[in-house]
Design a protein around this motif. Sequence first.
Motif, short mmCIF file in Angstrom:
data_model
loop_
_atom_site.label_atom_id
_atom_site.label_comp_id
_atom_site.label_asym_id
_atom_site.label_seq_id
_atom_site.Cartn_x
_atom_site.Cartn_y
_atom_site.Cartn_z
N TRP A 14 13.03 -84.78 -47.52
CA TRP A 14 11.54 -84.30 -47.17
C TRP A 14 11.28 -82.86 -47.58
CZ3 TRP A 14 9.00 -80.70 -44.58
CH2 TRP A 14 7.63 -80.60 -44.43
N CYS A 15 12.65 -81.92 -47.28
CA CYS A 15 12.25 -80.68 -47.52
C CYS A 15 12.22 -80.56 -49.21
CB CYS A 15 13.37 -79.89 -47.17
SG CYS A 15 13.28 -79.65 -45.44
N HIS A 16 13.10 -81.04 -49.84
CA HIS A 16 13.19 -80.99 -51.20
C HIS A 16 12.04 -81.39 -51.82
CE1 HIS A 16 14.81 -81.06 -55.24
NE2 HIS A 16 14.40 -82.41 -55.51
N GLU A 17 11.28 -82.60 -51.35
CA GLU A 17 10.00 -83.26 -52.16
C GLU A 17 9.14 -82.31 -51.72
OE1 GLU A 17 10.15 -87.13 -50.47
OE2 GLU A 17 11.64 -87.97 -51.73
N ASN A 18 9.02 -81.65 -50.71
CA ASN A 18 7.95 -80.65 -50.26
C ASN A 18 7.99 -79.24 -50.35
OD1 ASN A 18 5.76 -82.39 -48.63
ND2 ASN A 18 7.88 -83.33 -48.10
N ASN A 19 9.25 -78.93 -51.36
CA ASN A 19 9.20 -77.72 -51.80
C ASN A 19 9.47 -76.62 -50.70
OD1 ASN A 19 10.00 -75.95 -53.75
ND2 ASN A 19 8.05 -75.18 -53.96
N LYS A 54 6.56 -85.23 -36.03
CA LYS A 54 5.20 -84.86 -36.03
C LYS A 54 4.90 -83.96 -37.51
CE LYS A 54 1.64 -82.85 -33.26
NZ LYS A 54 1.01 -82.52 -32.08
N VAL A 55 5.73 -83.03 -37.55
CA VAL A 55 5.43 -81.86 -38.58
C VAL A 55 5.70 -82.68 -40.09
CG1 VAL A 55 6.31 -79.90 -39.87
CG2 VAL A 55 6.05 -79.89 -37.36
N THR A 56 6.76 -83.41 -40.22
CA THR A 56 6.96 -83.97 -41.48
C THR A 56 6.14 -85.37 -41.75
OG1 THR A 56 8.84 -85.29 -40.59
CG2 THR A 56 9.50 -83.07 -41.42
N GLY A 57 5.77 -85.98 -40.68
CA GLY A 57 5.14 -87.30 -40.63
C GLY A 57 6.09 -88.53 -40.87
#
Length: 69
Positions: A14-19, A54-57
């Motif tokens: 998720w972090c990678h995909e959301n930079n 909650k933050v990442t969805g």
Amino acid sequence: RRWRKLILDQIEKWCHENNTSISALEKACKLGNATIRCWDTSTPRIDTLQKVSKVTGIPIENLLEEETG
């Protein structure tokens, strides 16, 4: 132990995909520094998983799903 790795893998993806970095995600979730990184060796609390969800969805149950393909 394997499910802790699954959670960490999903969050890293998720972090990678959301930079964004894990550190930035921890701040957004109001978690302490290195809280998420420690999950490869310690069990995350449910309230902490809820904050990340909650933050990442990403629903909590999806954090435990193994990537296929």
